[in-house]
Design a protein around this motif. Structure first.
Motif, PDB file in Angstrom:
ATOM      1  N   ILE A  94       0.934  -1.191  -0.042  1.00  6.02           N
ATOM      2  CA  ILE A  94      -0.023   0.031  -0.020  1.00  6.02           C
ATOM      3  C   ILE A  94       0.954   1.366  -0.021  1.00  6.02           C
ATOM      4  O   ILE A  94       1.614   1.242   0.976  1.00  6.02           O
ATOM      5  N   VAL A  95       0.640   2.088  -0.873  1.00  8.43           N
ATOM      6  CA  VAL A  95       1.282   3.359  -1.053  1.00  8.43           C
ATOM      7  C   VAL A  95       0.315   4.551  -0.927  1.00  8.43           C
ATOM      8  O   VAL A  95      -0.466   4.677  -1.893  1.00  8.43           O
ATOM      9  N   VAL A  96       0.450   5.230   0.154  1.00  6.87           N
ATOM     10  CA  VAL A  96      -0.443   6.278   0.254  1.00  6.87           C
ATOM     11  C   VAL A  96       0.499   7.754  -0.176  1.00  6.87           C
ATOM     12  O   VAL A  96       1.550   8.129   0.131  1.00  6.87           O
ATOM     13  N   THR A  97      -0.221   8.361  -1.381  1.00  8.53           N
ATOM     14  CA  THR A  97       0.435   9.633  -1.957  1.00  8.53           C
ATOM     15  C   THR A  97      -0.331  10.827  -1.629  1.00  8.53           C
ATOM     16  O   THR A  97      -1.468  10.804  -1.412  1.00  8.53           O
ATOM     17  N   TYR A  98       0.688  11.929  -1.793  1.00 15.74           N
ATOM     18  CA  TYR A  98       0.247  13.370  -1.481  1.00 15.74           C
ATOM     19  C   TYR A  98       0.768  14.281  -2.032  1.00 15.74           C
ATOM     20  O   TYR A  98       2.111  14.365  -1.769  1.00 15.74           O
ATOM     21  N   ARG A  99       0.592  14.584  -3.319  1.00 12.11           N
ATOM     22  CA  ARG A  99       1.468  15.510  -4.055  1.00 12.11           C
ATOM     23  C   ARG A  99       2.722  14.895  -4.490  1.00 12.11           C
ATOM     24  O   ARG A  99       3.949  15.448  -4.428  1.00 12.11           O
ATOM     25  N   SER A 100       2.678  13.551  -4.754  1.00  9.01           N
ATOM     26  CA  SER A 100       4.037  12.747  -4.937  1.00  9.01           C
ATOM     27  C   SER A 100       4.433  12.442  -6.408  1.00  9.01           C
ATOM     28  O   SER A 100       4.917  11.412  -6.718  1.00  9.01           O
ATOM     29  N   ALA A 101       3.596  13.226  -7.353  1.00  7.88           N
ATOM     30  CA  ALA A 101       3.944  12.806  -8.816  1.00  7.88           C
ATOM     31  C   ALA A 101       5.376  12.582  -9.123  1.00  7.88           C
ATOM     32  O   ALA A 101       5.841  11.965 -10.053  1.00  7.88           O
ATOM     33  N   GLY A 102       6.099  13.630  -8.624  1.00 10.83           N
ATOM     34  CA  GLY A 102       7.771  13.587  -9.047  1.00 10.83           C
ATOM     35  C   GLY A 102       8.539  12.311  -8.334  1.00 10.83           C
ATOM     36  O   GLY A 102       9.688  12.020  -8.994  1.00 10.83           O
ATOM     37  N   SER A 103       7.998  11.573  -7.639  1.00 17.19           N
ATOM     38  CA  SER A 103       8.666  10.500  -6.839  1.00 17.19           C
ATOM     39  C   SER A 103       8.049   9.247  -7.037  1.00 17.19           C
ATOM     40  O   SER A 103       8.589   8.133  -6.817  1.00 17.19           O
ATOM     41  N   ILE A 104       6.799   8.992  -7.525  1.00 16.74           N
ATOM     42  CA  ILE A 104       6.102   7.677  -7.417  1.00 16.74           C
ATOM     43  C   ILE A 104       6.569   6.533  -8.455  1.00 16.74           C
ATOM     44  O   ILE A 104       6.336   5.445  -8.108  1.00 16.74           O
ATOM     45  N   GLY A 105       7.061   7.235  -9.364  1.00 21.12           N
ATOM     46  CA  GLY A 105       7.433   6.366 -10.620  1.00 21.12           C
ATOM     47  C   GLY A 105       8.560   5.153 -10.253  1.00 21.12           C
ATOM     48  O   GLY A 105       8.375   4.079 -10.260  1.00 21.12           O
ATOM     49  N   ALA A 106       9.486   5.655  -9.344  1.00 20.55           N
ATOM     50  CA  ALA A 106      10.705   4.649  -9.151  1.00 20.55           C
ATOM     51  C   ALA A 106      10.039   3.829  -7.967  1.00 20.55           C
ATOM     52  O   ALA A 106      10.409   2.847  -7.929  1.00 20.55           O
ATOM     53  N   CYS A 107       9.222   4.357  -6.909  1.00 29.46           N
ATOM     54  CA  CYS A 107       8.534   3.373  -6.156  1.00 29.46           C
ATOM     55  C   CYS A 107       7.862   2.467  -6.738  1.00 29.46           C
ATOM     56  O   CYS A 107       7.897   1.271  -6.432  1.00 29.46           O
ATOM     57  N   LEU A 108       6.910   2.882  -7.595  1.00 27.15           N
ATOM     58  CA  LEU A 108       5.950   1.852  -8.280  1.00 27.15           C
ATOM     59  C   LEU A 108       6.759   0.719  -8.905  1.00 27.15           C
ATOM     60  O   LEU A 108       6.534  -0.362  -8.895  1.00 27.15           O
ATOM     61  N   ASP A 109       7.791   1.316  -9.752  1.00 26.97           N
ATOM     62  CA  ASP A 109       8.594   0.530 -10.711  1.00 26.97           C
ATOM     63  C   ASP A 109       9.050  -0.663  -9.705  1.00 26.97           C
ATOM     64  O   ASP A 109       8.925  -2.058 -10.045  1.00 26.97           O
ATOM     65  N   ALA A 110       9.865  -0.291  -8.594  1.00 28.36           N
ATOM     66  CA  ALA A 110      10.314  -1.494  -7.925  1.00 28.36           C
ATOM     67  C   ALA A 110       9.519  -2.317  -7.042  1.00 28.36           C
ATOM     68  O   ALA A 110       9.609  -3.404  -7.368  1.00 28.36           O
ATOM     69  N   LEU A 111       8.230  -1.711  -6.806  1.00 25.74           N
ATOM     70  CA  LEU A 111       7.235  -2.702  -6.188  1.00 25.74           C
ATOM     71  C   LEU A 111       6.741  -3.792  -7.219  1.00 25.74           C
ATOM     72  O   LEU A 111       6.445  -4.792  -6.762  1.00 25.74           O
ATOM     73  N   LEU A 112       6.362  -3.198  -8.394  1.00 22.12           N
ATOM     74  CA  LEU A 112       5.965  -4.206  -9.302  1.00 22.12           C
ATOM     75  C   LEU A 112       6.999  -5.147  -9.845  1.00 22.12           C
ATOM     76  O   LEU A 112       6.686  -6.269 -10.031  1.00 22.12           O
ATOM     77  N   ASP A 113       8.232  -4.561  -9.915  1.00 16.83           N
ATOM     78  CA  ASP A 113       9.086  -5.846 -10.144  1.00 16.83           C
ATOM     79  C   ASP A 113       9.234  -6.840  -9.142  1.00 16.83           C
ATOM     80  O   ASP A 113       9.810  -7.906  -9.373  1.00 16.83           O
ATOM     81  N   GLY A 114       8.807  -6.665  -7.918  1.00 11.08           N
ATOM     82  CA  GLY A 114       9.007  -7.491  -6.910  1.00 11.08           C
ATOM     83  C   GLY A 114       7.605  -8.558  -6.882  1.00 11.08           C
ATOM     84  O   GLY A 114       7.496  -9.286  -5.835  1.00 11.08           O
ATOM     85  N   ASP A 115       7.005  -8.389  -7.908  1.00 10.09           N
ATOM     86  CA  ASP A 115       5.706  -9.071  -8.126  1.00 10.09           C
ATOM     87  C   ASP A 115       4.776  -9.049  -6.763  1.00 10.09           C
ATOM     88  O   ASP A 115       4.292  -9.964  -6.240  1.00 10.09           O
ATOM     89  N   LEU A 116       4.274  -7.741  -6.459  1.00  9.55           N
ATOM     90  CA  LEU A 116       3.553  -7.529  -5.402  1.00  9.55           C
ATOM     91  C   LEU A 116       2.255  -6.836  -6.041  1.00  9.55           C
ATOM     92  O   LEU A 116       2.180  -5.937  -6.898  1.00  9.55           O
ATOM     93  N   HIS A 117       1.046  -7.324  -5.286  1.00  9.39           N
ATOM     94  CA  HIS A 117      -0.139  -6.343  -5.739  1.00  9.39           C
ATOM     95  C   HIS A 117      -0.050  -5.138  -4.976  1.00  9.39           C
ATOM     96  O   HIS A 117       0.027  -5.164  -3.824  1.00  9.39           O
ATOM     97  N   VAL A 118      -0.314  -4.107  -5.666  1.00 16.83           N
ATOM     98  CA  VAL A 118       0.275  -2.809  -5.304  1.00 16.83           C
ATOM     99  C   VAL A 118      -1.149  -2.021  -5.287  1.00 16.83           C
ATOM    100  O   VAL A 118      -1.721  -1.963  -6.559  1.00 16.83           O
ATOM    101  N   VAL A 119      -1.490  -1.083  -4.323  1.00 13.25           N
ATOM    102  CA  VAL A 119      -2.706  -0.412  -4.098  1.00 13.25           C
ATOM    103  C   VAL A 119      -2.097   1.074  -3.764  1.00 13.25           C
ATOM    104  O   VAL A 119      -1.142   1.112  -2.868  1.00 13.25           O
ATOM    105  N   VAL A 120      -2.399   1.904  -4.686  1.00 17.19           N
ATOM    106  CA  VAL A 120      -2.040   3.486  -4.520  1.00 17.19           C
ATOM    107  C   VAL A 120      -3.394   3.988  -3.955  1.00 17.19           C
ATOM    108  O   VAL A 120      -4.166   3.959  -4.506  1.00 17.19           O
ATOM    109  N   VAL A 121      -3.171   4.879  -2.745  1.00 14.54           N
ATOM    110  CA  VAL A 121      -4.498   5.508  -2.336  1.00 14.54           C
ATOM    111  C   VAL A 121      -3.871   7.019  -2.382  1.00 14.54           C
ATOM    112  O   VAL A 121      -2.935   7.555  -1.463  1.00 14.54           O
TER     113      VAL A 121
END
Length: 320
Positions: A28-55
């Protein structure tokens, strides 16, 4: 609230859960004005084969929709705070392990896998966190003692005088600091911060019913770890794997976040340290009064906000 749910994802052919399995880990990733950093975070989590929920509490949903259609997205119409957003995401998770990850934190797949495996192999551990490094390579002190009036003063001293950290670490109350700096094997600590932490799903969902929504932001991770210890579960710092704090995940407006931190600190002490609650209130007020003399206007405004919280929020409201 708008969302892209699992049904929509399956229609798009991008559901990573194959209907959802109890042995699939979630993030679970909670975001608040995080457009500039969310890409690297999600790339890594998806590479780890996790089910990812962004709120998303503001300003990030469009980036997620455009670049990460395989991520389950909940887009709130307002900032509902961190614990409530986590609980919204938790309702979409079915795995036996849930990672809570800040949007400016990059968790390599090997780290995510090690955290999940550690919880699966140690039934008495509810929470585990990795070594966390800053962008400059320094170690983030991400394990702490659970707050008391004394530990609050010690932590404040450490922030003003970083050279005190090794000295404080020699005291058993502050052994968590030593674990961050020197541990080479799994180490019990009182708490780990929620910038990157793995939590046993049945503990978070079934035993606790999610994070405590009485906190808007800050101290919810301390509450979580205290609840684990009170229920006979352990909290562990795992220094053999690392996550990386990239910075820039959300707004750093002090006039907003400092009063929130003060309110959460007061709430935690009102709930769990009632004998020293008034001392904590006085200490926060004293620090705010000193801060009002700061020549920098943005800091003066932040300390004015802290003073307002301390002086105007009654104890009964903190506990409601």
């Amino acid at each position: 609230i708008s969302s892209i749910g699992p049904r929509d994802a399956r229609k798009a052919g991008v559901d990573r859960r194959d209907g959802g399995h109890p042995d699939m880990a979630d993030a679970i990733v909670v975001t608040y004005r995080s457009a500039g950093s969310i890409g690297a975070c999600l790339d890594a989590l998806l590479d780890g084969d996790l089910h990812v929920v962004v709120v998303d509490n503001a300003g990030t949903a469009d980036v997620v929709r455009e670049h990460f259609p395989q991520v389950e997205l909940i887009a709130n119409d307002e900032n509902v705070g961190f614990p409530r957003a986590v609980n919204q995401g938790l309702a979409r998770c079915e795995g036996d392990v849930v990672l809570l990850v800040n949007p400016d934190c990059v968790v390599p797949p090997a780290t995510a896998g090690a955290l999940v495996a550690y919880l699966r192999e140690h039934a008495d551990v509810a929470i585990v966190g990795p070594r966390l490094r800053e962008a400059d390579g320094s170690v983030n002190i991400s394990a702490h003692p659970i707050a008391t009036f004394g530990s609050m003063l010690g932590n404040r001293a450490r922030r003003f005088f970083p050279f005190l950290t090794p000295l404080l670490a020699r005291h058993s109350r502050f052994g968590s600091y030593d674990a961050c700096l020197h541990a080479t094997e799994p180490t019990e600590v009182e708490m780990v911060i929620a910038a990157c932490v793995a939590v046993r799903g049945d503990f978070l969902r079934d035993e606790l019913g999610g994070l405590d929504e009485g906190y808007f932001m800050y101290c919810e991770d301390m509450e979580l770890c205290l609840q684990a210890w009170q229920r006979g579960r352990r909290v562990v710092y795992l220094p053999t794997v690392e996550a990386f704090h990239e910075g820039g995940g959300s707004s750093g407006d002090r006039s907003h976040v400092w009063p929130l931190h003060a309110r959460s600190t007061l709430r935690f002490h009102a709930k769990h340290r009632p004998r020293t609650f008034q001392l904590v209130r006085l200490a926060l007020l004293g620090r705010a009064v000193i801060g009002l003399a700061d020549p920098r206007g943005h800091r003066r405004r932040a300390w004015a906000g802290v003073a307002r919280v301390v002086l105007t929020v009654p104890k009964r409201r903190l506990l409601s």
